[in-house]
Design a protein around this motif. Structure first.
Motif: not given
Length: 79
Positions: A1-29
């Motif tokens: 299966m190939g991959s496709t790019v999806l662009s999202l516009r989101m609130d900065g606070e949500l992105l910060d929380r996603l970064r924190q969750h990802a970092a806890k798991r050693g993952m990229s956002v």
């Protein structure tokens, strides 16, 4: 299966929380978001499969006694 790019516009606070969750798991956002979406999709498909099975066969647990030695329905003592 190939991959496709999806662009999202989101609130900065949500992105910060996603970064924190990802970092806890050693993952990229990106990996964190994709895994979260995959898990949610699996949960929905699993639930639909269970509901379809129950629709076709009924609730198999109804009227079936618990197996010998099981503690189903027994309230543990309060200590």
């Amino acid at each position: 299966m190939g991959s496709t790019v999806l662009s999202l516009r989101m609130d900065g606070e949500l992105l910060d929380r996603l970064r924190q969750h990802a970092a806890k798991r050693g993952m990229s956002v990106q990996d964190y978001v994709v895994r979260t979406l995959m898990r949610d999709d699996f949960d929905e498909r699993f639930k639909a499969a269970v509901e379809e099975t129950e629709r076709l066969y009924g609730d198999a647990a109804e009227g079936v006694p618990p197996p010998p030695g099981s503690r189903r329905g027994v309230t543990p003592p309060v200590t």
